[in-house]
Write an enzyme that holds these catalytic residues in place. Sequence first.
Site, PDB file in Angstrom:
ATOM      1  CG  ASP A   1      40.597  39.195  42.588  1.00  0.00           C
ATOM      2  OD1 ASP A   1      40.943  39.649  43.708  1.00  0.00           O
ATOM      3  OD2 ASP A   1      39.481  38.693  42.379  1.00  0.00           O
TER       4      ASP A   1
ATOM      5  CD  GLU B   1      34.594  35.990  35.331  1.00  0.00           C
ATOM      6  OE1 GLU B   1      35.109  34.852  35.396  1.00  0.00           O
ATOM      7  OE2 GLU B   1      34.385  36.714  36.320  1.00  0.00           O
TER       8      GLU B   1
ATOM      9  CG  ASP C   1      39.065  33.225  48.022  1.00  0.00           C
ATOM     10  OD1 ASP C   1      39.966  33.874  47.487  1.00  0.00           O
ATOM     11  OD2 ASP C   1      38.066  33.757  48.553  1.00  0.00           O
TER      12      ASP C   1
END
Length: 588
Positions: free
Chosen positions: A364, A243, A368
């Site tokens: 990914d 992340e 969105d």
Amino acid sequence: MSIRAFGTRLFRHGQTYVKLLCKRDINTKCNIAEKINVVQQSAPLQGASNSRQVIPRAFALRNVGLQVGLHARRILIDNVLNRVTNTLAAELRKKAARRIMYGDSGPFFALVGVSLASGTGILTKEEELEGVCWEIREAISKIKWKYQDIEIDENRFENDPITVKDLSFAKPIAKGANAVVYSAKIAEKQEERVEMVDGSFGLVEKRAKIDDSIDKYPLAVKMMFNYDIQSNAMAILRAMYKETIPARMYYSNIGISDWELDLSERKKHLPPHPNVVAMYSVFTDYVPELKGARGLYPAALPSRIYPDGEGRNMSLFLIMKRYNCSLQDFVSSSPPAMRTSILLLAQLLEGIAHLVAHGIAHRDLKSDNLLLDTSESHAPILVITDFGCCLADKSSSLSIAYANHEIDKGGNSALMAPEIINQSPGTFSVLNYAKSDLWAAGAIGYEIFGQVNPFYQKNLRNTDYKEEDLPDLPSDAPALLKALIKNILKRNPSKRLDPEVAANVCQLYLWAPSSWLKPGIFKLPTSAEILQWLLSLTTKVLCEGRLNGGGAHQTGRRTYTEYLLISSFLIRARLANIKAALSWIHSN
């Protein structure tokens, strides 16, 4: 030639030749990067102060004053002019340089004129032409664009790392399976203890009086859900390091130096880019009870806050720039204009090219996970976010061994490239992600141009689709971009363009001379012609995109987003890749 004529010519041009040799000798002792660095250190912005403030948006350079911009342009011009070897053109070169530096209405045409001053062009050797490309890349890389808008005052947190108590939270922006995002800002000193409604004191403001607009709360704080990792900073950072790939700073309460040392040996560094989310800081802290927490994510709360909660006491927090909306929200509200769609596609391809260049696969990509800054609604800035599924280990590059089903292929199986979704595990099986993000961008391209993503429909699956069954893009979409999307959606990755070449095709469509793109023209532009065009784009960026007092008004002939796109292109410009893109355009 007579002795008299020879003597006259020697007298007329000897002094110019000696001066040129002296100037060349001086310039070879200091390259362009060193010169610009010296200027930046010795010429700070006038009126700058050490106080932290949010700088207003401008279609201009960030943190680079007019003097620095002038020196950057002068250095580039000097380096280019010194490559012109015809001494008889010295006066012409000087006049052209003065026109470029001091206010001609068309400075980029003057620079192209310089390249022709010697009659046969600047240079003839291919490696020397690439040398000019290097100087262009160096000049553009020194520009600090204002695509970040927000500054974290590092001095404030130098001795006391940033934590939840330093943030003022407003409303939640989004919630997913693994995290929740809140709008936030760095709490001012006078806001650190705010009187509550009941007369007590705390860190949360009176909610009824909060103006939670993006101007007041310009940050987005992402709090990861922690169900299984022990409440220890080192353990959390090790488990969730993906992340943090775009982060610029790392903070934790304990052991951060050890963790950074460990992480530097494992992960790849992703430098900032206009089309990658601006992530300012990362830290671990105890999970607070924020507005709407019990209703939005009760299971992720620790039992000290919610008795039935299953979360741990500590988790990971990511401080990012707050964006207006996702691409999904933007295109679903109303179909974007064609020019807007083209700019969005170009930015998506630029972001992917940046990831691939640094050996990182997102894995990914979906609409969105693409956020937009819509300060200019007709030319929004697109960024790639949510790197939780990325592949960024130094040991794996863009390929990993696929020995068994326990190895994670990534997220969002509907937009997983065919070579990934169809791969079976085995002793010699490999998952190659070199062009998988590019394939996902081709599928998202349908959404960008106002249509339904074909791989979200039941009759077209990424596992077994036929290329001839792919639907057509809107009739008003450029034929070149239709062909580009069809190419990057080919099932065989070896038939797809390289991500950087694909991005070049989009950039060439936007900025290249129209004669280069006309069908049926079999003669490609020469290296010298391509270089002249690159020089004109460089001069546009250096001369038109100058500082304009911090105002939010267009300073050049193009929008701020377009200047960002041009600079992203120039900072990686290489003749070989541009020629590859032109060759593909002419064959399609």
